[in-house]
Design a protein around this motif. Sequence first.
Motif, mmCIF file in Angstrom:
data_model
loop_
_atom_site.group_PDB
_atom_site.id
_atom_site.type_symbol
_atom_site.label_atom_id
_atom_site.label_comp_id
_atom_site.label_asym_id
_atom_site.label_seq_id
_atom_site.Cartn_x
_atom_site.Cartn_y
_atom_site.Cartn_z
ATOM 1 N N ILE A 102 0.841 -1.202 0.000
ATOM 2 C CA ILE A 102 0.000 0.000 0.000
ATOM 3 C C ILE A 102 0.874 1.250 0.000
ATOM 4 O O ILE A 102 0.635 2.187 -0.775
ATOM 5 N N VAL A 106 -4.343 1.850 -5.246
ATOM 6 C CA VAL A 106 -4.172 2.003 -3.797
ATOM 7 C C VAL A 106 -5.455 1.593 -3.079
ATOM 8 O O VAL A 106 -5.420 0.854 -2.092
ATOM 9 N N GLU A 107 -6.595 2.045 -3.578
ATOM 10 C CA GLU A 107 -7.873 1.714 -2.953
ATOM 11 C C GLU A 107 -8.144 0.212 -2.968
ATOM 12 O O GLU A 107 -8.664 -0.343 -1.999
ATOM 13 N N GLU A 108 -7.792 -0.448 -4.050
ATOM 14 C CA GLU A 108 -7.989 -1.901 -4.136
ATOM 15 C C GLU A 108 -7.136 -2.630 -3.103
ATOM 16 O O GLU A 108 -7.601 -3.569 -2.459
ATOM 17 N N SER A 160 -8.385 -4.630 4.327
ATOM 18 C CA SER A 160 -9.558 -4.602 5.199
ATOM 19 C C SER A 160 -10.219 -5.970 5.262
ATOM 20 O O SER A 160 -10.604 -6.438 6.339
ATOM 21 N N GLN A 170 -6.085 -1.358 -0.271
ATOM 22 C CA GLN A 170 -6.652 -1.049 1.038
ATOM 23 C C GLN A 170 -7.884 -1.901 1.313
ATOM 24 O O GLN A 170 -8.084 -2.368 2.439
ATOM 25 N N ALA A 171 -8.703 -2.125 0.302
ATOM 26 C CA ALA A 171 -9.879 -2.978 0.463
ATOM 27 C C ALA A 171 -9.460 -4.408 0.778
ATOM 28 O O ALA A 171 -10.056 -5.063 1.645
ATOM 29 N N ARG A 217 1.065 4.071 -2.852
ATOM 30 C CA ARG A 217 0.780 5.479 -2.532
ATOM 31 C C ARG A 217 1.870 6.389 -3.080
ATOM 32 O O ARG A 217 1.584 7.433 -3.672
ATOM 33 N N TRP A 272 -4.434 5.813 -8.061
ATOM 34 C CA TRP A 272 -5.140 5.861 -6.780
ATOM 35 C C TRP A 272 -6.153 4.725 -6.656
ATOM 36 O O TRP A 272 -6.428 4.234 -5.558
ATOM 37 N N GLU A 273 -6.694 4.280 -7.768
ATOM 38 C CA GLU A 273 -7.602 3.133 -7.732
ATOM 39 C C GLU A 273 -6.847 1.874 -7.282
ATOM 40 O O GLU A 273 -7.374 1.066 -6.522
#
Length: 73
Positions: free
Chosen positions: A8, A36-38, A44, A40-41, A12, A33-34
């Motif tokens: 991550i 990065v979001e993937e 989680s 992070q998901a 970033r 940024w997408e």
Amino acid sequence: MSNIEQKIEKEREQARQVCTTEGATSGQCAAAWEAVEELQAEASHQREEPQKTAFDKYCDDNPDAAECRLYED
């Protein structure tokens, strides 16, 4: 720091660099940024503890019940 957290952070930094060079409104910036979001998901989802079923709870409370016995081959 775990492996996914390192990924991550790496993504970033790469996203920041892409957005600086290509512009904040560019498609490359959005894609970075997408990514990065993937990640992070995914992190989680890995942190979520699986929910126990009613049967699992029953077996936790009644480990000697016939239904809860585990047999090894």
